[in-house]
Design a protein around this motif. Structure first.
Motif, PDB file in Angstrom:
ATOM      1  N   LEU A  49      40.983 -48.780  -6.213  1.00 20.16           N
ATOM      2  CA  LEU A  49      39.890 -49.325  -5.323  1.00 20.16           C
ATOM      3  C   LEU A  49      38.876 -50.079  -6.151  1.00 20.16           C
ATOM      4  O   LEU A  49      38.005 -50.669  -5.528  1.00 20.16           O
ATOM      5  CB  LEU A  49      39.289 -48.067  -4.289  1.00 20.16           C
ATOM      6  N   ASP A  50      38.807 -50.018  -7.298  1.00 15.85           N
ATOM      7  CA  ASP A  50      38.005 -50.510  -8.284  1.00 15.85           C
ATOM      8  C   ASP A  50      37.969 -52.091  -8.023  1.00 15.85           C
ATOM      9  O   ASP A  50      39.089 -52.699  -8.090  1.00 15.85           O
ATOM     10  CB  ASP A  50      37.898 -50.268  -9.800  1.00 15.85           C
ATOM     11  N   ALA A  51      36.687 -52.910  -7.949  1.00 15.74           N
ATOM     12  CA  ALA A  51      36.824 -53.984  -7.642  1.00 15.74           C
ATOM     13  C   ALA A  51      36.874 -54.924  -9.039  1.00 15.74           C
ATOM     14  O   ALA A  51      35.881 -55.347  -9.548  1.00 15.74           O
ATOM     15  CB  ALA A  51      35.556 -54.433  -6.961  1.00 15.74           C
ATOM     16  N   PHE A  52      38.112 -54.798  -9.796  1.00 18.20           N
ATOM     17  CA  PHE A  52      38.261 -55.836 -10.936  1.00 18.20           C
ATOM     18  C   PHE A  52      39.344 -56.597 -10.613  1.00 18.20           C
ATOM     19  O   PHE A  52      40.604 -56.504 -10.125  1.00 18.20           O
ATOM     20  CB  PHE A  52      38.825 -54.904 -12.085  1.00 18.20           C
ATOM     21  N   THR A  53      39.218 -57.947 -10.840  1.00 18.55           N
ATOM     22  CA  THR A  53      40.230 -59.110 -10.950  1.00 18.55           C
ATOM     23  C   THR A  53      41.227 -59.056 -12.114  1.00 18.55           C
ATOM     24  O   THR A  53      41.018 -58.870 -13.350  1.00 18.55           O
ATOM     25  CB  THR A  53      39.518 -60.492 -10.675  1.00 18.55           C
ATOM     26  N   ALA A  54      42.472 -59.149 -11.640  1.00 15.52           N
ATOM     27  CA  ALA A  54      43.534 -59.590 -12.806  1.00 15.52           C
ATOM     28  C   ALA A  54      43.109 -60.659 -13.757  1.00 15.52           C
ATOM     29  O   ALA A  54      43.734 -60.874 -14.718  1.00 15.52           O
ATOM     30  CB  ALA A  54      44.695 -59.684 -11.969  1.00 15.52           C
ATOM     31  N   ALA A  55      42.431 -61.721 -13.216  1.00 17.15           N
ATOM     32  CA  ALA A  55      41.997 -63.022 -14.062  1.00 17.15           C
ATOM     33  C   ALA A  55      41.542 -62.442 -15.413  1.00 17.15           C
ATOM     34  O   ALA A  55      41.530 -63.393 -16.458  1.00 17.15           O
ATOM     35  CB  ALA A  55      41.238 -63.788 -13.168  1.00 17.15           C
ATOM     36  N   ASN A  56      40.589 -61.495 -15.421  1.00 14.60           N
ATOM     37  CA  ASN A  56      40.147 -61.129 -16.593  1.00 14.60           C
ATOM     38  C   ASN A  56      40.771 -59.858 -17.260  1.00 14.60           C
ATOM     39  O   ASN A  56      40.148 -59.246 -18.130  1.00 14.60           O
ATOM     40  CB  ASN A  56      38.628 -60.886 -16.549  1.00 14.60           C
ATOM     41  N   VAL A  65      52.142 -57.695 -18.060  1.00 14.34           N
ATOM     42  CA  VAL A  65      52.555 -58.317 -19.321  1.00 14.34           C
ATOM     43  C   VAL A  65      51.559 -58.828 -20.195  1.00 14.34           C
ATOM     44  O   VAL A  65      51.561 -58.345 -21.332  1.00 14.34           O
ATOM     45  CB  VAL A  65      53.589 -59.365 -18.770  1.00 14.34           C
ATOM     46  N   ASP A  66      50.456 -59.470 -19.563  1.00 16.45           N
ATOM     47  CA  ASP A  66      49.561 -59.813 -20.674  1.00 16.45           C
ATOM     48  C   ASP A  66      48.758 -58.584 -21.223  1.00 16.45           C
ATOM     49  O   ASP A  66      48.375 -58.778 -22.172  1.00 16.45           O
ATOM     50  CB  ASP A  66      48.457 -60.500 -19.730  1.00 16.45           C
ATOM     51  N   ILE A  67      48.482 -57.677 -20.473  1.00 24.77           N
ATOM     52  CA  ILE A  67      47.863 -56.447 -20.991  1.00 24.77           C
ATOM     53  C   ILE A  67      48.665 -55.710 -21.798  1.00 24.77           C
ATOM     54  O   ILE A  67      48.198 -55.418 -23.108  1.00 24.77           O
ATOM     55  CB  ILE A  67      47.571 -55.519 -19.720  1.00 24.77           C
ATOM     56  N   THR A 121      59.182 -51.971  -9.530  1.00 23.83           N
ATOM     57  CA  THR A 121      58.708 -51.338  -8.417  1.00 23.83           C
ATOM     58  C   THR A 121      57.121 -51.877  -8.146  1.00 23.83           C
ATOM     59  O   THR A 121      56.373 -51.934  -9.492  1.00 23.83           O
ATOM     60  CB  THR A 121      58.488 -49.885  -8.726  1.00 23.83           C
ATOM     61  N   PRO A 122      56.987 -52.383  -7.039  1.00 20.62           N
ATOM     62  CA  PRO A 122      55.483 -52.978  -6.663  1.00 20.62           C
ATOM     63  C   PRO A 122      54.562 -51.750  -7.135  1.00 20.62           C
ATOM     64  O   PRO A 122      54.524 -50.665  -6.853  1.00 20.62           O
ATOM     65  CB  PRO A 122      55.465 -53.191  -5.346  1.00 20.62           C
ATOM     66  N   ILE A 123      53.458 -52.217  -7.587  1.00 16.88           N
ATOM     67  CA  ILE A 123      52.336 -51.257  -8.186  1.00 16.88           C
ATOM     68  C   ILE A 123      50.986 -51.358  -7.071  1.00 16.88           C
ATOM     69  O   ILE A 123      50.555 -52.618  -6.907  1.00 16.88           O
ATOM     70  CB  ILE A 123      52.009 -51.527  -9.441  1.00 16.88           C
ATOM     71  N   ASP A 124      50.716 -50.250  -6.502  1.00 14.85           N
ATOM     72  CA  ASP A 124      49.726 -50.261  -5.655  1.00 14.85           C
ATOM     73  C   ASP A 124      49.229 -49.035  -5.532  1.00 14.85           C
ATOM     74  O   ASP A 124      49.613 -47.916  -6.281  1.00 14.85           O
ATOM     75  CB  ASP A 124      50.028 -50.844  -4.193  1.00 14.85           C
ATOM     76  N   ALA A 125      48.131 -48.679  -4.534  1.00 16.00           N
ATOM     77  CA  ALA A 125      47.403 -47.387  -4.500  1.00 16.00           C
ATOM     78  C   ALA A 125      48.530 -46.089  -4.365  1.00 16.00           C
ATOM     79  O   ALA A 125      48.423 -44.941  -4.923  1.00 16.00           O
ATOM     80  CB  ALA A 125      46.347 -47.402  -3.889  1.00 16.00           C
ATOM     81  N   VAL A 126      49.166 -46.448  -3.418  1.00 14.25           N
ATOM     82  CA  VAL A 126      50.524 -45.420  -2.952  1.00 14.25           C
ATOM     83  C   VAL A 126      51.388 -45.538  -3.917  1.00 14.25           C
ATOM     84  O   VAL A 126      51.773 -44.195  -4.337  1.00 14.25           O
ATOM     85  CB  VAL A 126      51.068 -46.088  -1.557  1.00 14.25           C
ATOM     86  N   THR A 127      52.101 -46.381  -4.617  1.00 14.10           N
ATOM     87  CA  THR A 127      53.232 -46.093  -5.503  1.00 14.10           C
ATOM     88  C   THR A 127      52.649 -45.650  -6.805  1.00 14.10           C
ATOM     89  O   THR A 127      53.236 -44.624  -7.457  1.00 14.10           O
ATOM     90  CB  THR A 127      53.940 -47.417  -5.866  1.00 14.10           C
ATOM     91  N   LEU A 128      51.344 -45.807  -7.020  1.00 15.15           N
ATOM     92  CA  LEU A 128      50.743 -45.192  -8.493  1.00 15.15           C
ATOM     93  C   LEU A 128      50.553 -43.822  -8.302  1.00 15.15           C
ATOM     94  O   LEU A 128      50.858 -43.151  -9.153  1.00 15.15           O
ATOM     95  CB  LEU A 128      49.876 -46.089  -9.310  1.00 15.15           C
ATOM     96  N   GLY A 129      50.064 -43.573  -7.065  1.00 13.56           N
ATOM     97  CA  GLY A 129      49.293 -42.220  -6.770  1.00 13.56           C
ATOM     98  C   GLY A 129      50.463 -41.305  -6.740  1.00 13.56           C
ATOM     99  O   GLY A 129      50.830 -40.158  -7.470  1.00 13.56           O
ATOM    100  N   ALA A 133      43.180 -51.283 -13.011  1.00 14.26           N
ATOM    101  CA  ALA A 133      42.878 -51.711 -11.700  1.00 14.26           C
ATOM    102  C   ALA A 133      43.434 -53.201 -11.488  1.00 14.26           C
ATOM    103  O   ALA A 133      43.687 -53.611 -10.790  1.00 14.26           O
ATOM    104  CB  ALA A 133      41.436 -51.710 -11.378  1.00 14.26           C
ATOM    105  N   ALA A 134      43.156 -53.788 -12.536  1.00 12.11           N
ATOM    106  CA  ALA A 134      43.653 -55.241 -12.730  1.00 12.11           C
ATOM    107  C   ALA A 134      45.330 -55.314 -12.484  1.00 12.11           C
ATOM    108  O   ALA A 134      45.839 -56.158 -11.828  1.00 12.11           O
ATOM    109  CB  ALA A 134      43.403 -56.020 -13.966  1.00 12.11           C
ATOM    110  N   ALA A 135      45.856 -54.329 -13.129  1.00 14.15           N
ATOM    111  CA  ALA A 135      47.301 -54.189 -12.811  1.00 14.15           C
ATOM    112  C   ALA A 135      47.684 -54.054 -11.717  1.00 14.15           C
ATOM    113  O   ALA A 135      48.846 -54.412 -10.840  1.00 14.15           O
ATOM    114  CB  ALA A 135      48.030 -53.176 -13.897  1.00 14.15           C
ATOM    115  N   VAL A 136      47.017 -53.028 -10.959  1.00 10.14           N
ATOM    116  CA  VAL A 136      47.066 -52.707  -9.439  1.00 10.14           C
ATOM    117  C   VAL A 136      47.073 -53.803  -8.668  1.00 10.14           C
ATOM    118  O   VAL A 136      47.697 -54.017  -7.672  1.00 10.14           O
ATOM    119  CB  VAL A 136      46.293 -51.635  -8.984  1.00 10.14           C
ATOM    120  N   PHE A 137      45.646 -54.641  -9.015  1.00 10.68           N
ATOM    121  CA  PHE A 137      45.676 -55.793  -8.090  1.00 10.68           C
ATOM    122  C   PHE A 137      46.744 -56.970  -8.244  1.00 10.68           C
ATOM    123  O   PHE A 137      47.041 -57.567  -7.320  1.00 10.68           O
ATOM    124  CB  PHE A 137      44.235 -56.326  -8.775  1.00 10.68           C
ATOM    125  N   ASP A 138      47.229 -56.982  -9.438  1.00  9.22           N
ATOM    126  CA  ASP A 138      48.299 -57.995  -9.564  1.00  9.22           C
ATOM    127  C   ASP A 138      49.157 -57.472 -10.550  1.00  9.22           C
ATOM    128  O   ASP A 138      48.734 -57.740 -11.812  1.00  9.22           O
ATOM    129  CB  ASP A 138      47.853 -59.439  -9.887  1.00  9.22           C
TER     130      ASP A 138
END
Length: 432
Positions: free
Chosen positions: A84-91, A28-30, A59-67, A18-23
């Motif tokens: 749709l999970d509410a996780f922030t990329a900061a963590n 790279v960090d993960i 390729t931009p990563i979002d719910a559509v491209t990943l799906g 979810a963090a990768a989809v958010f940002d």
């Protein structure tokens, strides 16, 4: 019945994705912390692989491209839910470390289970060494350190400064006290895998032991894994070199050889040398564990494996694949522990019939050693000189990443009776 403990954190695995989809910059960090294999849930593993592929393709990563990317895997619905999970990329890195920690826990459990399964069919020493090696491997990070150029250049200047302070010879590695070898290699340098190769009965073991003794007398700790000789024979060979005594007479308890050994002990006690021996471990995992233990407990700076053709590996592998695995793992071990490893290798006797010097190509029948090694040091004796005493042994540095290559003009003189190599040139650094 007690419910088995779950060896993963499903929320953390979902949070990473979810963090990768958010940002998508978080990928790279993960990826610096975990690999797809660290995911326990197979669907999460497959989805993360697609995330990495999308990021690599720009390729931009979002719910559509990943799906769409996971459609063929059958994970479109799950990917949409995770997006749709509410996780922030900061963590993101923190989530990844949780996934990594659970992955390593599972690896430790698997290692213990394999040890239990083999407990009735393996020797206790080999079983312990194999388990130690597996647990050590489980503790390693799958992803190496990422370095910026400032850090790289700082480390380079540190090594150059160290070399400038060692004297005119510029040796930065462990001194072998054999000028020809030190001049070509710069000493036994950290992270290097050095193959010492020759046909049988040329003096490979004697030369490796002489190097070990010279380093130990300088106070440099090292380790020797011998798969061919017992501890008393190794000790006798080292003492024959150290005392200039006849090896055969020493083994037979002759008074003249014993007197020379005792006399040498008065000025230099071999019992104080920081050398460590293992003559009972034959498996590759056990050898890795032993050398790692020596590094952790004694701070060894070099290790010798004599010889790699006798190292046992798991599975039904061909000789080519077996030696390839050994050379690759020893190279990785040298890098991980920041030590030099000398791997003794035996070349085919067929070379004697061809009456020629060995070439680097002669290692190709022994797996991928040619690609894995940093230095290939070959010994050769002309068949017409085999009965000479001492025997002139020609030395060739046929692969050398940081120094001169080729066969040397001057031969080393090998006194088999005293297990000693000497240079013909003035300045030989052997025992006084």
């Amino acid at each position: 019945m007690t419910e088995p403990t779950r060896m993963f954190d499903e929320s953390a695995e979902r949070a990473v994705i979810a963090a990768a989809v958010f940002d998508d910059s978080a990928v790279v960090d993960i990826a610096s912390v975990i690999t797809p294999g660290d995911f326990y849930v197979s669907a999460h593993r497959a989805i993360w692989q697609r995330v990495v592929q999308l990021h690599a393709a720009g390729t931009p990563i979002d719910a559509v491209t990943l799906g769409d990317a996971v459609r063929d895997d059958g994970h479109t619905v799950l990917a949409g839910q995770i997006a749709l999970d509410a996780f922030t990329a900061a963590n993101a890195a923190s989530y990844a470390r949780i996934v990594s920690d659970w992955s390593r826990r599972r690896a430790v459990v698997a290692a213990c289970q394999q040890a239990i399964a083999g407990a009735t069919s393996s020797e206790p020493g080999e079983l312990i060494a194999d388990l130690a090696g597996r647990i050590e491997a489980a503790g390693e990070q799958a992803i190496g350190e990422s370095l910026d150029m400032h850090t790289v250049m700082t480390r380079l200047m540190g090594e150059i400064e160290q070399a400038s302070q060692t004297g005119d010879d510029g040796l930065v590695g462990v001194r072998t006290r054999i000028p020809m070898i030190d001049g070509a290699l710069g000493g036994l340098c950290p992270t290097r895998l050095i193959v010492l190769a020759a046909r049988p009965s040329i003096g490979k073991t004697a030369l490796s032991l002489q190097i070990a003794v010279n380093a130990a007398r300088d106070g440099v700790p090292g380790g020797i894994c011998s798969l061919e000789m017992g501890e008393t024979e190794l000790a006798a060979r080292m003492n024959a070199y150290h005392a200039g005594a006849n090896f055969t007479r020493l083994m037979r308890g002759r008074s003249d050889a014993l007197d020379r050994m005792v006399s040498a002990w008065r000025s230099d006690q071999p019992g104080t040398w920081p050398l460590h021996l293992d003559v009972d471990t034959y498996g590759l995992a056990g050898i890795e564990a032993r050398i790692t233990s020596w590094k952790r407990r004694h701070g060894i700076r070099f290790a010798i494996v004599d010889h790699i053709g006798l190292v046992e590996v798991e599975g039904d592998k061909s000789p080519y694949d077996r030696v390839s695995l050994v050379s690759r793992r020893l190279k990785k071990l040298a890098k991980r522990l920041d030590i030099a490893i000398i791997a003794v290798a035996q070349l085919n006797r067929a070379l004697e019939k061809e009456r020629r010097k060995p070439t680097l190509a002669d290692l190709r029948d022994s797996g991928n050693i040619e690609q894995d090694i940093d230095i290939g040091m070959f010994l050769h004796v002309d068949p017409d000189d085999m009965d000479a005493q001492p025997v002139p042994v020609q030395v060739g540095f046929l692969k050398n990443r940081t120094g001169r290559r080729g066969w040397q003009r001057e031969a080393l003189m090998f006194d088999g009776q005293c297990q000693t190599f000497r240079e013909q040139a003035v300045g030989y650094g052997g025992p006084s």
